[in-house]
Write a protein that holds these residues in place. Structure first.
Motif, PDB file in Angstrom:
ATOM      1  N   ASP C 226       0.848  -1.198   0.000  1.00  0.00           N
ATOM      2  CA  ASP C 226       0.000   0.000   0.000  1.00  0.00           C
ATOM      3  C   ASP C 226       0.886   1.253   0.000  1.00  0.00           C
ATOM      4  N   TRP C 227       1.778   1.286  -0.962  1.00  0.00           N
ATOM      5  CA  TRP C 227       2.749   2.385  -1.003  1.00  0.00           C
ATOM      6  C   TRP C 227       2.054   3.742  -1.091  1.00  0.00           C
ATOM      7  N   PRO C 228       2.659   4.675  -0.384  1.00  0.00           N
ATOM      8  CA  PRO C 228       2.147   6.038  -0.551  1.00  0.00           C
ATOM      9  C   PRO C 228       2.751   6.637  -1.815  1.00  0.00           C
ATOM     10  N   MET C 229       1.977   7.440  -2.490  1.00  0.00           N
ATOM     11  CA  MET C 229       2.432   7.977  -3.765  1.00  0.00           C
ATOM     12  C   MET C 229       3.680   8.860  -3.606  1.00  0.00           C
ATOM     13  N   ASP C 230       3.877   9.388  -2.400  1.00  0.00           N
ATOM     14  CA  ASP C 230       5.029  10.286  -2.301  1.00  0.00           C
ATOM     15  C   ASP C 230       6.355   9.531  -2.315  1.00  0.00           C
ATOM     16  N   LEU C 231       6.253   8.181  -2.315  1.00  0.00           N
ATOM     17  CA  LEU C 231       7.475   7.418  -2.539  1.00  0.00           C
ATOM     18  C   LEU C 231       8.058   7.777  -3.897  1.00  0.00           C
ATOM     19  N   TYR C 232       7.141   8.047  -4.837  1.00  0.00           N
ATOM     20  CA  TYR C 232       7.601   8.453  -6.163  1.00  0.00           C
ATOM     21  C   TYR C 232       8.426   9.735  -6.066  1.00  0.00           C
ATOM     22  N   SER C 233       7.860  10.675  -5.328  1.00  0.00           N
ATOM     23  CA  SER C 233       8.582  11.947  -5.250  1.00  0.00           C
ATOM     24  C   SER C 233       9.915  11.745  -4.529  1.00  0.00           C
ATOM     25  N   HIS C 234       9.869  10.894  -3.514  1.00  0.00           N
ATOM     26  CA  HIS C 234      11.117  10.603  -2.803  1.00  0.00           C
ATOM     27  C   HIS C 234      12.114   9.957  -3.751  1.00  0.00           C
ATOM     28  N   GLY C 235      11.592   8.979  -4.498  1.00  0.00           N
ATOM     29  CA  GLY C 235      12.439   8.277  -5.458  1.00  0.00           C
ATOM     30  C   GLY C 235      12.989   9.215  -6.511  1.00  0.00           C
ATOM     31  N   MET C 236      12.163  10.125  -6.990  1.00  0.00           N
ATOM     32  CA  MET C 236      12.583  11.044  -8.039  1.00  0.00           C
ATOM     33  C   MET C 236      13.673  11.998  -7.535  1.00  0.00           C
ATOM     34  N   GLU C 237      13.539  12.323  -6.252  1.00  0.00           N
ATOM     35  CA  GLU C 237      14.538  13.236  -5.674  1.00  0.00           C
ATOM     36  C   GLU C 237      15.869  12.529  -5.449  1.00  0.00           C
ATOM     37  N   SER C 238      15.764  11.265  -5.035  1.00  0.00           N
ATOM     38  CA  SER C 238      16.985  10.557  -4.661  1.00  0.00           C
ATOM     39  C   SER C 238      17.787  10.138  -5.887  1.00  0.00           C
ATOM     40  N   GLY C 239      17.125   9.860  -6.996  1.00  0.00           N
ATOM     41  CA  GLY C 239      17.851   9.395  -8.169  1.00  0.00           C
ATOM     42  C   GLY C 239      18.276  10.559  -9.063  1.00  0.00           C
ATOM     43  N   ASP C 240      19.125  10.187 -10.032  1.00  0.00           N
ATOM     44  CA  ASP C 240      19.590  11.207 -10.959  1.00  0.00           C
ATOM     45  C   ASP C 240      18.760  11.109 -12.238  1.00  0.00           C
ATOM     46  N   PHE C 241      17.647  11.750 -12.220  1.00  0.00           N
ATOM     47  CA  PHE C 241      16.727  11.646 -13.345  1.00  0.00           C
ATOM     48  C   PHE C 241      16.688  12.932 -14.187  1.00  0.00           C
ATOM     49  N   GLY C 242      17.653  13.810 -13.954  1.00  0.00           N
ATOM     50  CA  GLY C 242      17.738  15.025 -14.738  1.00  0.00           C
ATOM     51  C   GLY C 242      16.674  16.027 -14.326  1.00  0.00           C
ATOM     52  N   SER C 243      16.477  16.992 -15.175  1.00  0.00           N
ATOM     53  CA  SER C 243      15.482  18.006 -14.861  1.00  0.00           C
ATOM     54  C   SER C 243      14.587  18.217 -16.081  1.00  0.00           C
ATOM     55  N   GLY C 244      13.641  19.058 -15.953  1.00  0.00           N
ATOM     56  CA  GLY C 244      12.727  19.304 -17.050  1.00  0.00           C
ATOM     57  C   GLY C 244      11.541  18.368 -16.970  1.00  0.00           C
ATOM     58  N   PRO C 245      10.613  18.510 -17.887  1.00  0.00           N
ATOM     59  CA  PRO C 245       9.401  17.685 -17.817  1.00  0.00           C
ATOM     60  C   PRO C 245       9.710  16.211 -18.107  1.00  0.00           C
ATOM     61  N   ARG C 246       9.182  15.384 -17.245  1.00  0.00           N
ATOM     62  CA  ARG C 246       9.395  13.942 -17.390  1.00  0.00           C
ATOM     63  C   ARG C 246       8.076  13.205 -17.164  1.00  0.00           C
ATOM     64  N   ALA C 247       8.036  12.013 -17.745  1.00  0.00           N
ATOM     65  CA  ALA C 247       6.870  11.152 -17.509  1.00  0.00           C
ATOM     66  C   ALA C 247       7.305  10.027 -16.573  1.00  0.00           C
ATOM     67  N   LEU C 248       6.470   9.727 -15.605  1.00  0.00           N
ATOM     68  CA  LEU C 248       6.749   8.620 -14.679  1.00  0.00           C
ATOM     69  C   LEU C 248       5.581   7.639 -14.757  1.00  0.00           C
ATOM     70  N   LEU C 249       5.932   6.379 -15.089  1.00  0.00           N
ATOM     71  CA  LEU C 249       4.862   5.372 -15.229  1.00  0.00           C
ATOM     72  C   LEU C 249       4.451   4.831 -13.868  1.00  0.00           C
ATOM     73  N   CYS C 250       3.180   4.561 -13.736  1.00  0.00           N
ATOM     74  CA  CYS C 250       2.710   3.822 -12.553  1.00  0.00           C
ATOM     75  C   CYS C 250       1.665   2.818 -13.015  1.00  0.00           C
ATOM     76  N   ASP C 251       1.618   1.654 -12.315  1.00  0.00           N
ATOM     77  CA  ASP C 251       0.739   0.572 -12.787  1.00  0.00           C
ATOM     78  C   ASP C 251      -0.616   0.571 -12.100  1.00  0.00           C
ATOM     79  N   LYS C 252      -0.861   1.565 -11.228  1.00  0.00           N
ATOM     80  CA  LYS C 252      -2.184   1.690 -10.603  1.00  0.00           C
ATOM     81  C   LYS C 252      -2.679   3.104 -10.821  1.00  0.00           C
ATOM     82  N   PRO C 253      -3.976   3.320 -10.901  1.00  0.00           N
ATOM     83  CA  PRO C 253      -4.490   4.670 -11.111  1.00  0.00           C
ATOM     84  C   PRO C 253      -3.953   5.597 -10.020  1.00  0.00           C
ATOM     85  N   PRO C 254      -3.289   6.686 -10.396  1.00  0.00           N
ATOM     86  CA  PRO C 254      -2.650   7.538  -9.392  1.00  0.00           C
ATOM     87  C   PRO C 254      -3.655   8.356  -8.592  1.00  0.00           C
ATOM     88  N   ASP C 255      -3.256   8.663  -7.369  1.00  0.00           N
ATOM     89  CA  ASP C 255      -4.038   9.552  -6.509  1.00  0.00           C
ATOM     90  C   ASP C 255      -3.883  10.965  -7.098  1.00  0.00           C
TER      91      ASP C 255
END
Lengths: 370, 231, 300
Positions: C226-255
């Protein structure tokens, strides 16, 4: 007493012949149903007796991948079997579902194997063990004093097969995965990611968990533990005793045989040819028994004639009475012959019956001697 | 004594029987006859030829001289098979030692004569059972001789002699091994059944207590002589 | 004699026991002319290829996750009777690894893949006769990559043709149409790659998809169910995913709230990518097309 003498004279060669013939038939019938057996190089007899007659033995196993290789030839069916373990003395025959289909083995009670740890008993095995579906059956420990050896697994009896009059009647059938569990290659234990006990946990990284030998494996496969059972080897490397091969054509058979025999550690053999070799050995024993029977028979026949003559003399008064009341000598002779013939008939009849009965039970006898 | 009559069942004339192995020992019966339906007892000392006379009458033995007419047939002119046939069909024999077969049941012993004479039919079996009932052995028919008393064994022997409804019943010491009361019972049984069938009975006996049951008692020495006894 | 009688009776008994053989009724072993599948994606592929020539049945209930499902004995027996069993393979359906299925009639569609499977996790054990040993958990969702799906479809077609050779041509024709559609979808994704779209996908379950198109991956393997969606934001911050507009896939309808936060604070467009693992009865290509539509729409 006379009856018993006649029974022995007639019975010994008849029973020997009948049992040997049944033994031959049993070997031949079983052998002709499988055109080819593939296994490790070694004793041909052991391989055939293990894979066709479920004689649990230490035949060197071959990897399951060989079955896949054989199956890759078009039109070839390959059924791997593994027979190494016993449960209360009865051989455990690990077979895939196709084996039941090929031998038309259907359950008399319960159902066929549908999961890990389940066992279906042959009819004689069920009677011998006194088990019915719902009971449990522990596998025998291979080496009782070897603490590193895989521990016994409690099998759940889910069915009893109909009687077939073959070696399948005295076997405990499980699926191959269960046999590999008995081997210790597949096992179940608590979820690695949830282990926190320092004694059990050696180390943990993002994608690796190292567990120590203190983790205890499940010995009972049930609803609560079945999910944790997993194989610890590439499926192709898993051991099987033999592979029953059913080539679609003579050409395919030659191809498979050539390919297998090219590897000195493996052999592809014809069960019929091996069975004929076995039968040849048995026939030599039968000839010896026949010769002994002949000598014993001649001696016994001499005794019988003596007994008949003495009996006639001892009954002279009876003969006189019969003649005086009006019987003709031929009638008296007929009366005595009928009486004596009756004894011989009962003895010979019992001998035939014994030969027939023991011949019919030759599969059971075969399992006792092999 | 010489009794003659046109309806004699037994008639012996000038019979001389030489015992085999004893060339000089000869039983001579100048004339002897028994009328039909009469019950005759023959007495005499041991070894005077009583049993031999019975065996001559029954056709078991054939005299060297003279004629033996039994049931109207001169048995001396018959082949041994014909004599056997006559015994089976028309003569019932009761032996001193019962001579019943140990490996057959009481009923099978009774039926033995009928079986040998190929007269083993449903009616003969019925007759045998009725006979056995009257003889008081109906309840032991399934037993083998080893489990029968002396009296029962003799009754079996009597029934066997009567089962073929013979015209002549020949008894050799039928009461030899029995006590007086049982002896009388056996003799009464034989005579009663013979009367029912209209049969003639000739019996050799030592038993003085049963002689009064018979129509006639003959001392063998009055009708026969045994000469040339070996030294 | 009595002894002999007893002997005779015993022998007759033994003989009668020996003769008490009942012919096996083959009915219970009757193979049914049906294909049974183990999960929705391979079921959808199989139905497309089989068309109306062969009945196809998915026995895993809608409510169950095929990866964790354990069929009951009756259901296993149904699979055993099928003329062909189609599983996804790659260790996706755990029960298939240990169930006594007729392997000669089992197709694991992932066996058709020519590229190596992706390992997501491993456990090193030192128990049992082998001592130290490792067994790895592979990523099962191979079908998310359209080219993998084509390879799986080919493996399924081969299995169907073996089991029902009389319909071989029909299967081949259906495979051609399906492959063309999947190839079109692949080309749409390739175009996105060529256009340099910044796409990030969690390695589970999108590992194969990310590998195919060079997308960046985000490891969320330790995330609870039952992951909280902000794990994504945490994950995005922790990794080196560059900057600018990006698409992030999720396999469940997002909150929607989480999606807004990600968009506003990280310029990340959360895009729903249906895996189809529980979408039984839906068209494989339509679902994939819908996923690509959403992705294309989210990329500025």
């Amino acid at each position: 007493m006379l009856c018993v003498c006649v029974f022995v004279i007639a019975g010994l060669p008849l029973v020997t012949r009948s049992v040997v013939r049944s033994f031959e038939d049993s070997l031949r019938d079983r052998a002709i149903t499988v055109p080819m057996i593939v296994g490790s190089a070694g004793s041909r007899f052991d391989l055939v007796l293990a894979s066709l007659h479920w004689r649990a033995s230490d035949v060197t196993p071959i990897p399951l991948g060989v079955a896949e290789e054989i199956r890759s030839e078009p039109g070839v069916m390959a059924i791997p079997v593994h027979v190494r373990f016993r449960a209360r003395g009865i051989p455990i025959a690990a077979v895939p579902y196709e084996y039941f289909e090929y031998r038309l083995l259907t359950p008399r009670d319960g159902r066929l194997v549908a999961g890990l740890g389940e066992a279906v008993l042959g009819s004689s095995a069920a009677a011998e063990l006194g088990l019915v579906p719902g009971d449990e059956l522990p596998s025998d420990q291979l080496r009782s004093y070897d603490i590193t050896a895989p521990s016994a697994v409690m099998l759940r009896v889910v069915g009893v097969l109909r009687e077939t009059g073959t070696a399948d009647d005295r076997a405990v059938f499980v699926d191959l995965e269960t046999a590999w569990t008995l081997e210790g290659i597949a096992h179940g234990h608590e979820e690695a990611s949830s282990i926190t006990d320092e004694n059990k946990l050696i180390g943990r990284s993002d994608d690796r968990v190292a567990l120590s030998g203190a983790v205890i494996e499940h010995q009972r496969i049930d609803e609560s533990t079945i999910g944790s059972f997993h194989l610890h080897a590439d499926r192709a490397d898993l051991p099987v005793t033999a592979i029953l091969v059913f080539p679609g054509s003579e050409k395919t058979a030659t191809l498979v045989r050539t390919r297998i025999n090219a590897d000195p550690t493996r052999q592809a053999l014809s069960p019929s040819a091996v069975s004929e070799e076995l039968i040849g050995s048995v026939l030599r024993v039968r000839r010896v028994v026949d010769a002994i029977s002949l000598v014993v028979g001649i001696a016994m026949l001499g005794l019988l004639v003596l007994v008949a003559l003495l009996s006639y003399r001892a009954r002279a008064d009876e003969v006189r009475t019969l003649l005086e009341i009006g019987a003709t000598p031929s009638q008296v002779a007929a009366l005595f012959l009928t009486e004596f013939g009756g004894v011989i008939l009962v003895g010979v009849g019992a001998a035939f019956l014994a030969a027939w009965a023991l011949g019919g039970a030759s599969d059971r006898i075969l399992t006792l001697f092999t | 004594m010489d009794v003659t009559g046109t309806n004699s069942v037994i008639r012996l004339s000038d019979v001389a029987y030489r015992f085999p192995g004893h060339d000089r020992l000869t039983l001579r019966v100048p004339s002897f006859s028994v009328p039909e339906g009469e019950h005759t007892a023959i007495t005499g000392p041991s070894g005077c030829g009583k049993t031999t006379l019975l065996r001559l009458i029954a056709g078991v033995l054939v005299p060297g001289e003279g004629s033996v007419q039994t049931l109207g047939t001169d048995t001396t002119r018959l082949h041994h098979k014909a004599r056997s046939r006559q015994r089976l069909r028309s003569i019932g024999m009761v032996f001193q030692d019962f001579a019943i077969l140990d490996y057959l049941t009481a009923f099978e012993n009774i039926m033995l004569t009928a079986r040998i004479g190929r007269a083993d039919s449903g009616s003969s079996r019925e007759h045998a059972r009725a006979l056995a009932e009257r003889a008081g052995i109906g309840h032991v028919l399934h037993r083998r001789p080893g489990r029968l008393s002396q009296g029962e064994r003799q009754r079996v022997a009597v029934c066997r002699a009567l089962v073929t409804k013979p015209r002549l019943v020949v008894c050799d010491e039928p009461t030899g091994n029995l006590d007086p009361s049982r002896s009388k019972a056996i003799v009464d049984l034989v005579l009663a059944e013979a009367d029912t069938l209209g049969s003639t009975v000739i019996t050799v006996t030592h038993d003085q207590t049963v002689l009064d049951r018979f129509d006639r008692t003959i001392d063998l020495s009055e009708v026969a002589t045994l000469k040339g006894v070996d030294a | 004699m009595r002894l002999l009688s007893l002997l005779v009776i015993a022998l007759v008994g033994l003989a009668l026991c020996g003769c008490d053989r009942t012919d096996a009724s083959p009915d219970q072993l009757h193979i049914e002319d049906v294909v049974r599948t183990t999960s929705a994606p391979v079921d959808a592929l199989t139905r497309r290829i089989a068309g109306d020539a062969v009945p196809v049945e998915l026995l895993c209930p809608q409510s169950e996750d095929p990866a964790a499902w354990r069929p009951d004995p009756e259901t296993v027996a149904s699979y055993q009777r099928a003329k062909l069993i189609v599983a996804n393979g790659a260790g996706y359906e755990a029960w298939v690894q240990t169930a006594p299925l007729p392997r000669s009639r089992l197709i694991e569609a992932a066996d058709g893949l020519s590229e190596p499977l992706i390992t997501v996790r491993g456990e090193t054990h030192s128990h049992g006769p082998e001592g130290h040993h490792t067994h790895e958990v592979t990523l099962g969702e191979v079908w998310l990559d359209p080219l993998n799906a084509i390879a799986q479809a080919r493996a399924i077609t081969a299995g169907l043709a073996d089991a029902f050779p009389e319909h071989q041509d029909k299967f081949g024709a259906n495979l051609d149409v399906l492959s063309t559609e999947l190839m079109d979808l692949h080309q749409r994704l390739e175009r996105l790659e060529q256009e340099g779209a910044a796409i990030v996908a969690p390695s589970t379950p999108f590992g194969y998809l990310a590998r195919r198109y060079g997308w960046q991956t985000l490891d969320l393997s330790q995330a609870p169910e039952d992951w909280p969606m902000d794990l994504y934001s945490h994950g995005m911050e922790s990794g080196d995913f560059g900057s600018g507009p990006r698409a992030l896939l999720c396999d469940k309808p997002p909150d929607p709230a989480v999606a807004n936060t990600l968009l506003e604070s990280h310029d990340v467009h959360l895009v729903l990518w249906r895996t189809g693992s529980r979408d039984r009865g839906k068209s494989f290509t339509e679902m994939l097309s819908g996923n690509i539509d959403r992705l294309e729409a989210s990329i500025p």
